[in-house]
Design an enzyme around this catalytic site. Structure first.
Site, PDB file in Angstrom:
ATOM      1  N   ARG A  28       0.827  -1.133  -0.038  1.00  9.56           N
ATOM      2  CA  ARG A  28      -0.012  -0.087  -0.060  1.00  9.56           C
ATOM      3  C   ARG A  28       0.854   1.106  -0.080  1.00  9.56           C
ATOM      4  O   ARG A  28       1.973   1.283   0.663  1.00  9.56           O
ATOM      5  CB  ARG A  28      -0.976   0.085   1.202  1.00  9.56           C
ATOM      6  CG  ARG A  28      -2.101  -0.991   1.087  1.00  9.56           C
ATOM      7  CD  ARG A  28      -3.211  -0.372   0.243  1.00  9.56           C
ATOM      8  NE  ARG A  28      -4.177  -1.338   0.227  1.00  9.56           N
ATOM      9  CZ  ARG A  28      -4.536  -2.328  -0.723  1.00  9.56           C
ATOM     10  NH1 ARG A  28      -3.619  -2.762  -1.717  1.00  9.56           N
ATOM     11  NH2 ARG A  28      -5.651  -3.128  -0.839  1.00  9.56           N
ATOM     12  N   GLU A  50      -3.474   7.519  -4.572  1.00  5.36           N
ATOM     13  CA  GLU A  50      -3.844   6.910  -5.787  1.00  5.36           C
ATOM     14  C   GLU A  50      -5.104   7.789  -6.121  1.00  5.36           C
ATOM     15  O   GLU A  50      -6.017   7.881  -5.511  1.00  5.36           O
ATOM     16  CB  GLU A  50      -4.161   5.398  -5.671  1.00  5.36           C
ATOM     17  CG  GLU A  50      -2.781   4.701  -5.493  1.00  5.36           C
ATOM     18  CD  GLU A  50      -2.938   3.361  -5.345  1.00  5.36           C
ATOM     19  OE1 GLU A  50      -4.057   2.782  -5.789  1.00  5.36           O
ATOM     20  OE2 GLU A  50      -1.947   2.640  -4.765  1.00  5.36           O
ATOM     21  N   HIS A 109      -1.164   0.165 -10.144  1.00  6.70           N
ATOM     22  CA  HIS A 109      -1.848  -0.894  -8.933  1.00  6.70           C
ATOM     23  C   HIS A 109      -2.192  -2.012  -9.865  1.00  6.70           C
ATOM     24  O   HIS A 109      -3.351  -2.317  -9.896  1.00  6.70           O
ATOM     25  CB  HIS A 109      -3.023  -0.022  -8.350  1.00  6.70           C
ATOM     26  CG  HIS A 109      -3.099  -0.816  -6.983  1.00  6.70           C
ATOM     27  ND1 HIS A 109      -3.647   0.045  -5.847  1.00  6.70           N
ATOM     28  CD2 HIS A 109      -2.989  -1.927  -6.813  1.00  6.70           C
ATOM     29  CE1 HIS A 109      -3.995  -0.984  -4.955  1.00  6.70           C
ATOM     30  NE2 HIS A 109      -3.486  -2.088  -5.498  1.00  6.70           N
TER      31      HIS A 109
HETATM   32  C1  GLV Z   1      -5.037  -5.151  -3.822  1.00  6.00           C
HETATM   33  O1  GLV Z   1      -4.220  -4.197  -3.790  1.00  6.00           O
HETATM   34  C2  GLV Z   1      -5.538  -5.933  -2.903  1.00  6.00           C
HETATM   35  O2  GLV Z   1      -5.365  -5.557  -1.486  1.00  6.00           O
HETATM   36  O3  GLV Z   1      -6.281  -6.865  -3.031  1.00  6.00           O
END
Ligand code: GLV
Length: 320
Positions: free
Chosen positions: A238, A267, A285
């Site tokens: 993250r 983001e 991402h």
């Molecule tokens: C993606 O980032 C997730 O946490 O599944």
């Protein structure tokens, strides 16, 4: 028949699974649902299937109403869900661990290779039409064989990344709240260390811990100063685990050699300082973005919601 609200587009097979048993209101537009629309749509829902782009907080839960029984997040990370607010209302929150482990480790390794072998830079040269030719010292990167991967957060995705590193001839050290069992650690050839030792030793640091107040800016100016100037940082976990402004400074000042990011602090915004630099590989991402994985995630989230609505234990409740 219960009412299920799906707050973003998910693979149809999962929506069909829900529709077979319940009334489903699924957001189907390509653009994300607005907060206002979301707050209106959830009214009267017994179950919500949410994406990581939606903030599931007290306001949203209250807008749904007291009949809401389950929030099934279609992601392994659940920093977008206020779990205590769910618990306080007797709502079960679930996530989708396991099914995206390999896909996300693939992207972590793609970023390790992009950063160390400068593949993004190379592609930009060709696409920009700049002249280039093979040269003994042209765009030299760093090899991985015999180097050390430092994994921060040794859950499923950290372990899967470690397995890939072993196949590339790397040694593995890791930092984790709980250690691996001796057999798993031996299988991975992984040694547990503290974060300070990991940062000082690793040639590549890869982040795989969950985001929480405890991991906010876990990696910032002090940590970059502790890393080797030949080291790389990769983040597929993250964004806010890394202080992006400090990362841009460290990359620009040569405090570390390079970085690879799949996630960002705000983001879809990316820190302007990073966009100017060639020694950082930037992906939007994509960790779990395969057809197979997204289908499995959506199906697991649907199964979680259906189980709770049927009065059963969901397969993957969020473990607090
Ligand atoms: C993606 O980032 C997730 O946490 O599944």
């Amino acid at each position: 028949m219960s009412k299920i609200v799906v707050t973003g587009r998910i693979p149809e097979v999962a929506v069909e699974r829900l529709r077979a048993e319940h009334e489903v209101d699924a957001w189907s537009a390509a653009e994300a649902i607005s907060r206002e629309e979301l707050l209106t749509r959830v009214a009267g829902a017994d179950a919500l299937l949410t994406l990581l782009t939606e903030r599931v907080d007290a306001e949203l839960l209250d807008a749904a109403g007291p009949q809401l029984k389950v929030v099934a997040n279609v992601a392994v990370g659940y920093d977008n869900v206020d779990v205590p607010a769910c618990t306080a209302r007797g709502i079960i929150a679930t996530n989708t661990p396991g099914v995206l482990t390999e896909a996300t480790a693939d992207v972590a390794f793609a970023l390790i290779l992009m950063a160390t072998r400068r593949t993004g830079e190379g592609e930009r040269v060709i696409r920009s039409g700049q002249p280039w030719k093979w040269g003994m010292f042209y765009l030299l990167g760093s090899g991985l064989q015999g180097k050390t991967l430092g994994v921060v957060g040794m859950g499923g995705i950290g372990q899967a990344t470690a397995r890939r590193a072993r196949a590339f001839g790397m040694d593995v050290i890791y930092q984790s709240r709980s250690g691996l069992g001796p057999e798993v650690a031996a299988g991975l050839g992984a040694r547990r260390v503290g974060l300070d030792e990991l940062l000082a030793t690793a040639d590549v640091v890869s982040l795989h811990c969950p985001y929480s107040p405890a991991t906010h800016h876990l990696i910032g100016a002090e940590q970059f100063a502790a890393m080797r100037d030949s080291a790389y940082l990769v983040n597929t976990a993250r964004g806010p685990i890394v202080d992006e402004a400090a990362l841009a400074d460290a990359l620009r000042d040569g405090q570390i050699a390079g970085a690879g990011l799949d996630v960002y602090e705000r983001e879809p915004l990316v820190h302007a300082g990073l966009l100017e630099l060639d020694n950082v590989a930037l992906l939007p991402h994509l960790g779990s973005a395969t057809i197979e994985t997204r289908t499995a995630m959506a199906t697991l989230a649907a199964d979680n919601a259906l189980a709770v609505l049927a009065g059963e234990q969901p397969p993957t409740p969020i473990e607090k």
